[in-house]
Design a protein around this motif. Structure first.
Motif, mmCIF file in Angstrom:
data_model
loop_
_atom_site.group_PDB
_atom_site.id
_atom_site.type_symbol
_atom_site.label_atom_id
_atom_site.label_comp_id
_atom_site.label_asym_id
_atom_site.label_seq_id
_atom_site.Cartn_x
_atom_site.Cartn_y
_atom_site.Cartn_z
ATOM 1 N N UNK A 269 -9.918 -27.330 -10.923
ATOM 2 C CA UNK A 269 -8.986 -27.510 -12.035
ATOM 3 C C UNK A 269 -9.658 -27.258 -13.388
ATOM 4 N N UNK A 270 -10.857 -27.784 -13.588
ATOM 5 C CA UNK A 270 -11.550 -27.652 -14.877
ATOM 6 C C UNK A 270 -12.519 -26.470 -14.905
ATOM 7 N N UNK A 271 -12.323 -25.506 -14.013
ATOM 8 C CA UNK A 271 -13.180 -24.321 -13.977
ATOM 9 C C UNK A 271 -12.714 -23.282 -14.989
ATOM 10 N N UNK B 209 -3.087 -20.920 -13.374
ATOM 11 C CA UNK B 209 -2.078 -20.866 -12.328
ATOM 12 C C UNK B 209 -2.423 -20.015 -11.131
ATOM 13 N N UNK B 210 -3.506 -19.227 -11.196
ATOM 14 C CA UNK B 210 -3.856 -18.400 -10.044
ATOM 15 C C UNK B 210 -4.594 -19.207 -8.983
ATOM 16 N N UNK B 211 -5.714 -19.831 -9.352
ATOM 17 C CA UNK B 211 -6.483 -20.614 -8.363
ATOM 18 C C UNK B 211 -7.036 -21.916 -8.927
ATOM 19 N N UNK B 212 -6.758 -22.222 -10.186
ATOM 20 C CA UNK B 212 -7.340 -23.422 -10.786
ATOM 21 C C UNK B 212 -6.376 -24.610 -10.810
ATOM 22 N N UNK C 52 -2.381 -31.282 -4.310
ATOM 23 C CA UNK C 52 -2.856 -32.590 -4.767
ATOM 24 C C UNK C 52 -3.229 -32.455 -6.237
ATOM 25 N N UNK C 53 -2.593 -33.175 -7.125
ATOM 26 C CA UNK C 53 -2.915 -33.042 -8.554
ATOM 27 C C UNK C 53 -4.295 -33.603 -8.882
ATOM 28 N N UNK C 54 -4.898 -33.073 -9.930
ATOM 29 C CA UNK C 54 -6.182 -33.598 -10.399
ATOM 30 C C UNK C 54 -5.957 -34.998 -10.963
ATOM 31 N N UNK C 55 -6.818 -35.967 -10.622
ATOM 32 C CA UNK C 55 -6.605 -37.333 -11.095
ATOM 33 C C UNK C 55 -6.794 -37.508 -12.599
ATOM 34 N N UNK C 56 -7.536 -36.588 -13.239
ATOM 35 C CA UNK C 56 -7.783 -36.692 -14.685
ATOM 36 C C UNK C 56 -7.636 -35.314 -15.333
ATOM 37 N N UNK C 57 -6.419 -34.788 -15.390
ATOM 38 C CA UNK C 57 -6.238 -33.425 -15.904
ATOM 39 C C UNK C 57 -6.578 -33.257 -17.382
#
Length: 252
Positions: free
Chosen positions: A104-106, A95-98, A62-67
């Motif tokens: 996503x923003x971690x 690309x590993x876990x974010x 599921x993509x992040x809604x506000x990348x």
């Protein structure tokens, strides 16, 4: 030697994992983001199926809604104590876990086990989980980790800063305690899915703790967002060190 061979005959390096029982096992993990109905040849292995334990986790992407969202808040102080420097091993959209919306923003900052973790702002401790002891690169560990959560106010909103992979039983604070920016909260570790010791930091709105993460900036001479492959000290980006940083010892 796990004997996995990838493209071009390159031998893939494996790792190890500890399920918390003190027994270290050889392990190799593949993290794949693929389109539906895709056939993917990852690697070849000479080991017999009876000698290998296979384990997989399936997630719907599921993509992040506000990348590309701008930072929602700026930390007041550094997240780690001492001069550093600390290598950012995984940044935003790593690309590993974010690539999950929640992370996503971690950012991940490599640091020796036992590095004091600091409150990045005044706030209230809202959660402490520190009973896990497993570590390594087994994908089962993606579902298990230690963490500490700090609820802070920024403008008219409230946010929760989450620190993951902390050392077991290292919390210097308890739920409901009011803390000041720069106060030691716990010690960094290598618990959960952790190829190496590091601290994982992500931020959520208090109103949507299980929802997508929000962007943030670190404190420094100039606000910054750590980028993978770069080194950082308390005031921002620095040159790569010639020796590995050591954990700092600081009383709470």
């Amino acid at each position: 030697d796990l004997g996995f061979v990838g493209k071009g005959g390159v031998v893939l390096s494996g790792g190890s994992t500890d399920f918390g029982d003190g027994i270290v096992q050889d392990c190799i993990t593949f993290i794949c983001v693929v389109q539906p109905r895709t056939v993917l040849l990852l690697a070849q292995c000479s080991l017999h199926a009876d000698t290998v334990q296979l384990y997989k986790l399936d997630f719907k992407f599921i993509p992040h809604p506000s990348p590309t969202m701008p930072p929602s808040l700026r930390f007041e102080t550094a997240a780690l104590d001492g001069p550093g420097p600390w290598l950012c091993t995984q940044g935003v959209a790593g690309g590993m876990t974010h690539f999950f919306p929640e992370s996503y923003h971690a950012v991940d900052l490599a640091c020796p086990i036992g590095t004091p973790v600091l409150a990045v702002s005044d706030g209230v401790i809202s959660e402490v989980n520190q009973a896990e002891s497993l570590s390594g690169i087994h994908c089962h560990n993606l579902c298990s980790w230690n963490s500490l959560s700090l609820t802070i106010s920024h403008g008219q909103e409230q946010f929760v800063v989450e620190y993951l992979h902390i050392q077991p039983d290292s919390a210097r604070v308890q739920v409901g305690e009011h803390v000041k920016a720069g106060q030691v909260l716990c010690l960094s570790g290598k618990v959960g899915f952790a190829p190496e010791p590091h601290i994982h930091i992500e931020v959520h709105t208090l109103a949507n703790l299980k929802g997508p993460s929000v962007a943030f900036e670190m404190a420094g001479e100039e606000p910054y967002v750590p980028e993978a492959g770069c080194w950082y000290g308390p005031q921002g980006k620095v040159a790569a060190p010639t020796t590995q940083p050591q954990a700092q010892n600081r009383a709470s």
